[in-house]
Design an enzyme around this catalytic site. Structure first.
Site, PDB file in Angstrom:
ATOM      1  N   SER A  70      20.252 -27.353  -2.524  1.00 24.49           N
ATOM      2  CA  SER A  70      20.700 -27.587  -0.862  1.00 24.49           C
ATOM      3  C   SER A  70      19.625 -28.935  -0.868  1.00 24.49           C
ATOM      4  CB  SER A  70      20.067 -26.447   0.013  1.00 24.49           C
ATOM      5  OG  SER A  70      18.747 -26.334  -0.326  1.00 24.49           O
ATOM      6  N   LYS A 107      13.455 -26.444   3.036  1.00 29.97           N
ATOM      7  CA  LYS A 107      14.379 -27.199   4.003  1.00 29.97           C
ATOM      8  C   LYS A 107      13.714 -28.115   4.750  1.00 29.97           C
ATOM      9  CE  LYS A 107      18.448 -24.590   3.231  1.00 29.97           C
ATOM     10  NZ  LYS A 107      17.942 -24.234   1.670  1.00 29.97           N
TER      11      LYS A 107
END
Length: 149
Positions: A70, A107
């Protein structure tokens, strides 16, 4: 110290840096040209301890291995090692290790007026909107990425 996320079979393992190690890796302090070759200077070799070189706050820093894709557009790939400092204050656009609803993730933080988003750096993944209903903690801020090329 192994930590087991609530909703998965995987174990997430954090590694503390060994600041007492006697391992010294040869280090050439003269930079290498990434453009046109430069004339060779004397080959000056010293040694380096990456634990001491890359870690500012030893008691609050750990290593963690990345699993997944990701964050590839931020240069963070599967199996990379992240150096994470828990003493740093989270801020907009920082990359963080977060614990949300029983699972860890890496993230980029996106702070808006009344909202926080955990932003992936890969278009195949969706942002995660953090609300008051989430069990959420920012575990630490990523300071370095160690990768095999």
């Amino acid at each position: 110290m192994p930590l087991e996320p609530k909703h998965t079979d995987k174990k997430l393992i954090f590694f503390k840096p060994d600041l007492e190690s006697d391992i010294r890796i040869p280090y050439v302090s003269q930079g290498v040209s990434a453009g046109f070759p430069s004339p060779a200077l004397d080959f000056l070799e010293t040694s380096i301890d990456l634990n001491k070189e890359l870690i500012e706050n030893p008691t609050t820093t750990f290593y963690i291995k990345v699993e997944g894709h990701s964050m590839t557009d931020a240069g963070i790939n599967d199996k990379d090692i992240l150096i994470v400092d828990r003493s740093l204050e989270p801020a907009d656009k920082e990359i963080a290790i977060c614990f949300i609803d029983g699972e860890f993730t890496v993230k980029r933080l996106k702070l808006e007026k009344d909202c926080l988003y955990l932003m992936p750096e890969n278009q195949k993944y969706q942002p995660i909107k953090v609300s008051e209903e989430n069990n959420f903690i920012i575990w630490g801020i990523v300071t370095y990425v160690i990768k095999k090329i």
